[in-house]
Scaffold this motif. Structure first.
Motif, PDB file in Angstrom:
ATOM      1  N   ALA A 355       1.124  -1.145  -0.029  1.00  0.00           N
ATOM      2  CA  ALA A 355      -0.101  -0.064  -0.130  1.00  0.00           C
ATOM      3  C   ALA A 355       0.861   1.205  -0.084  1.00  0.00           C
ATOM      4  N   ALA A 356       0.736   1.994  -1.085  1.00  0.00           N
ATOM      5  CA  ALA A 356       1.645   3.179  -1.169  1.00  0.00           C
ATOM      6  C   ALA A 356       0.918   4.448  -1.057  1.00  0.00           C
ATOM      7  N   SER A 357       0.942   5.396   0.441  1.00  0.00           N
ATOM      8  CA  SER A 357      -0.062   6.218   0.385  1.00  0.00           C
ATOM      9  C   SER A 357       0.481   7.670  -0.232  1.00  0.00           C
ATOM     10  N   MET A 358       1.607   7.385  -0.757  1.00  0.00           N
ATOM     11  CA  MET A 358       2.512   8.575  -1.651  1.00  0.00           C
ATOM     12  C   MET A 358       3.293   7.907  -2.601  1.00  0.00           C
ATOM     13  N   SER A 359       3.992   8.509  -3.620  1.00  0.00           N
ATOM     14  CA  SER A 359       4.417   7.785  -4.856  1.00  0.00           C
ATOM     15  C   SER A 359       5.855   6.851  -4.095  1.00  0.00           C
ATOM     16  N   CYS A 360       6.360   7.072  -3.112  1.00  0.00           N
ATOM     17  CA  CYS A 360       7.399   6.201  -2.366  1.00  0.00           C
ATOM     18  C   CYS A 360       8.579   6.539  -3.319  1.00  0.00           C
ATOM     19  N   ALA A 361       8.597   7.601  -3.997  1.00  0.00           N
ATOM     20  CA  ALA A 361      10.032   7.916  -4.837  1.00  0.00           C
ATOM     21  C   ALA A 361      11.155   7.980  -3.896  1.00  0.00           C
ATOM     22  N   CYS A 362      12.296   7.519  -4.252  1.00  0.00           N
ATOM     23  CA  CYS A 362      13.598   7.434  -3.708  1.00  0.00           C
ATOM     24  C   CYS A 362      14.447   7.424  -4.521  1.00  0.00           C
ATOM     25  N   PRO A 363      15.853   7.435  -4.178  1.00  0.00           N
ATOM     26  CA  PRO A 363      17.051   7.464  -5.126  1.00  0.00           C
ATOM     27  C   PRO A 363      17.112   6.283  -5.748  1.00  0.00           C
ATOM     28  N   ARG A 364      16.530   4.867  -5.044  1.00  0.00           N
ATOM     29  CA  ARG A 364      16.572   3.583  -5.691  1.00  0.00           C
ATOM     30  C   ARG A 364      15.495   3.499  -6.701  1.00  0.00           C
ATOM     31  N   SER A 365      14.520   4.033  -6.573  1.00  0.00           N
ATOM     32  CA  SER A 365      13.428   4.312  -7.615  1.00  0.00           C
ATOM     33  C   SER A 365      12.753   5.804  -7.723  1.00  0.00           C
ATOM     34  N   PRO A 366      13.465   6.459  -8.530  1.00  0.00           N
ATOM     35  CA  PRO A 366      12.910   7.798  -8.750  1.00  0.00           C
ATOM     36  C   PRO A 366      11.295   8.069  -8.950  1.00  0.00           C
ATOM     37  N   LYS A 367      10.815   7.416  -9.539  1.00  0.00           N
ATOM     38  CA  LYS A 367       9.368   7.455  -9.982  1.00  0.00           C
ATOM     39  C   LYS A 367       8.644   6.833  -8.842  1.00  0.00           C
ATOM     40  N   GLY A 368       9.108   5.709  -7.971  1.00  0.00           N
ATOM     41  CA  GLY A 368       8.488   5.098  -6.895  1.00  0.00           C
ATOM     42  C   GLY A 368       7.543   4.181  -7.195  1.00  0.00           C
ATOM     43  N   LEU A 369       6.949   3.368  -6.068  1.00  0.00           N
ATOM     44  CA  LEU A 369       6.334   2.278  -6.158  1.00  0.00           C
ATOM     45  C   LEU A 369       4.871   2.524  -6.798  1.00  0.00           C
ATOM     46  N   SER A 370       4.258   3.742  -6.576  1.00  0.00           N
ATOM     47  CA  SER A 370       3.204   4.087  -7.260  1.00  0.00           C
ATOM     48  C   SER A 370       3.235   5.522  -7.695  1.00  0.00           C
ATOM     49  N   PRO A 371       3.885   5.539  -8.927  1.00  0.00           N
ATOM     50  CA  PRO A 371       4.242   6.953  -9.339  1.00  0.00           C
ATOM     51  C   PRO A 371       3.025   7.925  -9.293  1.00  0.00           C
ATOM     52  N   ALA A 372       1.843   7.404  -9.511  1.00  0.00           N
ATOM     53  CA  ALA A 372       0.557   8.322  -9.650  1.00  0.00           C
ATOM     54  C   ALA A 372      -0.055   8.743  -8.317  1.00  0.00           C
ATOM     55  N   ALA A 373       0.679   8.031  -7.298  1.00  0.00           N
ATOM     56  CA  ALA A 373      -0.081   8.331  -5.959  1.00  0.00           C
ATOM     57  C   ALA A 373       0.013   9.623  -5.541  1.00  0.00           C
ATOM     58  N   HIS A 374      -0.861  10.215  -4.536  1.00  0.00           N
ATOM     59  CA  HIS A 374      -1.156  11.335  -4.306  1.00  0.00           C
ATOM     60  C   HIS A 374      -0.751  11.749  -2.538  1.00  0.00           C
ATOM     61  N   LEU A 375      -0.119  12.748  -2.245  1.00  0.00           N
ATOM     62  CA  LEU A 375       0.175  13.119  -1.096  1.00  0.00           C
ATOM     63  C   LEU A 375      -0.881  13.363  -0.035  1.00  0.00           C
ATOM     64  N   ALA A 376      -1.883  13.803  -0.412  1.00  0.00           N
ATOM     65  CA  ALA A 376      -2.971  14.298   0.211  1.00  0.00           C
ATOM     66  C   ALA A 376      -4.446  14.287  -0.303  1.00  0.00           C
ATOM     67  N   ASP A 377      -4.605  13.177  -0.979  1.00  0.00           N
ATOM     68  CA  ASP A 377      -5.997  13.036  -1.484  1.00  0.00           C
ATOM     69  C   ASP A 377      -6.921  12.100  -0.717  1.00  0.00           C
ATOM     70  N   GLY A 378      -6.327  11.502   0.534  1.00  0.00           N
ATOM     71  CA  GLY A 378      -7.183  10.696   1.301  1.00  0.00           C
ATOM     72  C   GLY A 378      -7.245   9.267   0.755  1.00  0.00           C
ATOM     73  N   THR A 379      -6.630   8.703  -0.049  1.00  0.00           N
ATOM     74  CA  THR A 379      -6.322   7.387  -0.595  1.00  0.00           C
ATOM     75  C   THR A 379      -4.914   6.730  -0.504  1.00  0.00           C
ATOM     76  N   THR A 380      -4.885   5.646  -0.851  1.00  0.00           N
ATOM     77  CA  THR A 380      -3.608   4.799  -0.863  1.00  0.00           C
ATOM     78  C   THR A 380      -3.783   3.837  -2.140  1.00  0.00           C
ATOM     79  N   ASP A 381      -2.755   3.599  -2.587  1.00  0.00           N
ATOM     80  CA  ASP A 381      -2.689   2.659  -3.727  1.00  0.00           C
ATOM     81  C   ASP A 381      -2.358   1.353  -3.237  1.00  0.00           C
ATOM     82  N   LEU A 382      -3.124   0.471  -3.402  1.00  0.00           N
ATOM     83  CA  LEU A 382      -3.061  -0.989  -3.083  1.00  0.00           C
ATOM     84  C   LEU A 382      -2.539  -1.924  -4.343  1.00  0.00           C
ATOM     85  N   ILE A 383      -1.426  -2.505  -4.094  1.00  0.00           N
ATOM     86  CA  ILE A 383      -0.659  -2.882  -5.443  1.00  0.00           C
ATOM     87  C   ILE A 383      -0.598  -4.287  -4.908  1.00  0.00           C
ATOM     88  N   LEU A 384      -1.121  -5.374  -5.691  1.00  0.00           N
ATOM     89  CA  LEU A 384      -1.097  -6.857  -5.555  1.00  0.00           C
ATOM     90  C   LEU A 384      -0.126  -7.372  -6.610  1.00  0.00           C
TER      91      LEU A 384
END
Ligand SMILES: CCCCCCCCCCCCC/C=C/[C@@H](O)[C@H](COP(=O)(O)O)NC(=O)CCCCC
Ligand SMILES: Nc1ncnc2c1ncn2[C@@H]1O[C@H](COP(=O)(O)OP(=O)(O)O)[C@@H](O)[C@H]1O
Ligand SMILES: [Ca+2]
Length: 508
Positions: A355-384
């Motif tokens: 579950a990525a509540s934000m993109s989780c971008a970091c130097p290892r993955s500059p676009k992140g686990l869920s690139p289109a996730a939002h910081l403050a939209d009240g949702t989390t992206d559930l990736i299976l």
């Protein structure tokens, strides 16, 4: 001044000089700009003024400029007007409570703070109370009970995601206690924390800093704190049987990321590179886990996890979906009169549940686990990520590091949700448990032995949850998103065009 602010009323406009070059200099509320022009006479110097300069890759630096002007009176007007404007900005912190984790990352937190950050805070006349932590949860417990929070305009942590998580836990807990709310109830509507949190990155991944600022650079983060930026952020609460376990703001991951974390904690002496070793080891181990995921899809929100658009400074998706979409979860449940509401259920064998509540971008993955996730939209992206071959899992992982879509694979699915639950297979029911007892018992015994012998094929029945870099003690969990529960001293990642025409925007 944030790039979203409307242009301000002009307060002063003069021809001033920097060394021998003449400029048209204008001051509007909290914005100082200067444009080159051709000109002449005798000039009186101001004292040097500090301002924020934007550099490559979202980095900010502190620069200084000395203007001169032909008339001493005009000089005084400028100095007075700038001081007045700076004093009028109430969003800038004056007093900060700072926690330094001397143990995180490369164990450089103390040095980073003293050499790079403290001089900037002093220059900006910010008073600080600094606590170097002596043990894990020192900062969390101090915030929960001892800290005199009224004395401060914000809390700053020097460390990684784990240290940030301590601050979040301390502040959220304290805020709920002050509001007489029960953190053990997953259905409670929590009160947002009023104090902003600053992150000076000095950990191993520093994903929360990277995903909210665009870089892991202590000076840039210090400048975002000084100019008083504010970025709201969603927080997930995690419960087990109506008992509160933890909060999560970035990655909540079962399977691959849980196993990487568990293995890497034993290699902490290696520093941040431990994640690469454990990542490779867990990739080769290739464990999958069985269980049931149920989730409440986010309804009435704009945006999907497959969007090309990204959450950036002044994000319109966050503005549209806030301020309280998490309340939709309760609405669904009551609307459907005791039925299952809009809950969806998926049973299966998974290599990873994230579950990525934000993109989780970091130097290892500059676009992140869920690139289109939002910081403050009240949702989390559930990736299976369902059970697949090692080769396919590698394709999925590699796509976190390039431009290809990591969700465009038939064993990966992603859902934007406001609430979800997970139940590992062997917790499902008494009859399941009886049927599987023998097999499970064997697996548990061999699982311990076989963690280090992937070739023998015996897999453990359970993984652990990686909750912002901390291991959760339970596997069966109930997760709910709380929209904008906390605020950071940040503004989200800026698009390059936002600042192309604002070259010298902020006086310090
Ligand atoms: C074969 C190529 C593999 C490339 C895989 C790249 C995928 C990386 C995605 C990383 C997402 C990280 C999400 C952030 C998690 C952090 O909260 C957590 C703790 O951080 P910190 O306290 O600063 O140490 N970090 C991790 O769990 C590390 C995950 C590393 C996975 C390889
Ligand atoms: N003084 C300390 N000694 C030991 N552990 C600490 C101390 N202060 C904080 N911690 C713990 O250190 C862990 C890692 O901290 P973090 O700053 O996230 O570094 P890293 O990014 O390297 O994991 C966190 O779980 C935090 O609770
Ligand atoms: Ca979110």
């Amino acid at each position: 001044m944030t790039p979203m602010d409307k242009p301000n009323r002009l307060l002063l406009l003069s021809e001033l000089r920097v060394r021998d070059t003449a400029y048209n200099v204008s001051l509007s509320r909290s914005l100082l700009t200067w444009k080159r022009r051709a000109s002449s006479p005798v000039y009186h110097p101001f004292r040097p003024m500090s301002y924020v300069e934007r550099c490559q890759q979202h980095r900010w630096r502190c620069a200084a400029v000395t203007f001169t002007c032909p008339d001493g009176g005009l000089c005084q007007s400028w100095v007075g007007a700038i001081a007045e404007q700076l004093a009028a900005i109430t969003s800038r912190p004056r007093r900060l409570l700072i926690y330094i984790n001397p143990y995180g990352g490369k164990r450089q937190g103390g040095r980073v703070y003293e050499q790079k950050v403290a001089p900037l805070f002093a220059q900006a006349a910010i008073s600080t109370h600094v606590i170097v932590t002596e043990h894990a949860n020192h900062a969390r417990d101090h915030l929960r009970t001892d800290a005199e929070l009224k004395k401060y305009d914000g809390v700053v942590c020097v460390g990684g995601d784990g240290m940030f998580s301590e601050i979040v836990h301390g502040l959220i807990w304290r805020t709920q206690m002050d509001s007489s709310l029960d953190p053990n109830s997953p259905d409670e509507t929590l009160t947002s924390c009023s104090l902003r949190i600053g992150i000076i990155p000095a950990g191993s991944t520093d994903c929360i800093c990277f995903a909210t600022v665009g870089t892991n650079d202590p000076v840039t983060s210090a400048l975002h704190i000084i100019v008083g930026d504010s970025q709201p952020m969603d927080v997930c609460s995690i419960h087990h049987n109506n008992t509160f376990l933890r909060y999560s703001v970035s990655l909540l991951g079962y399977g691959f990321y849980g196993d990487v974390l568990t293995d890497s904690e034993r290699k902490r002496w290696m520093g941040p590179v431990r994640y690469d070793f454990s990542g490779l080891k867990m990739f080769l181990t290739h464990h999958y886990y069985e269980g049931t995921v149920s989730y409440l899809p986010a309804r009435g929100v704009v945006g999907t996890p497959r969007d090309a658009a990204r959450c950036r400074s002044g994000c319109v998706v966050c503005q549209h979906n806030g301020p309280k979409p998490s309340e939709r979860a309760e609405k669904y449940e009551t609307d459907d009169c005791g039925n299952d509401g809009d809950w969806r259920t998926i049973r299966g064998k998974f290599l990873a549940i994230n579950a990525a509540s934000m993109s989780c971008a970091c130097p290892r993955s500059p676009k992140g686990l869920s690139p289109a996730a939002h910081l403050a939209d009240g949702t989390t992206d559930l990736i299976l990520v369902r059970k697949c071959s090692r080769f396919d899992f590698l394709r999925h992982l590699l796509r976190h590091t390039n431009k290809e879509d990591q969700f465009d694979l038939n064993f990966v699915e992603v859902h934007r949700v406001v609430r979800f639950r997970f139940m590992p297979r062997h917790c499902q029911s008494d009859s399941d448990l009886e049927l599987d007892l023998l097999e499970n018992g064997k697996r548990q015994i061999f699982g311990q032995i076989c963690r280090d012998h992937p070739a023998c094929g015996c897999a453990p029945a359970y993984s652990s949850w990686n909750c912002d870099g901390e291991i959760l003690t339970h596997t069966a969990i109930d997760v709910r998103v709380h929209c904008r529960l906390i605020k950071l001293f940040a503004r989200g990642i800026e698009e390059p065009q936002v600042f192309e025409d604002l070259t010298n925007p902020c006086a310090i």
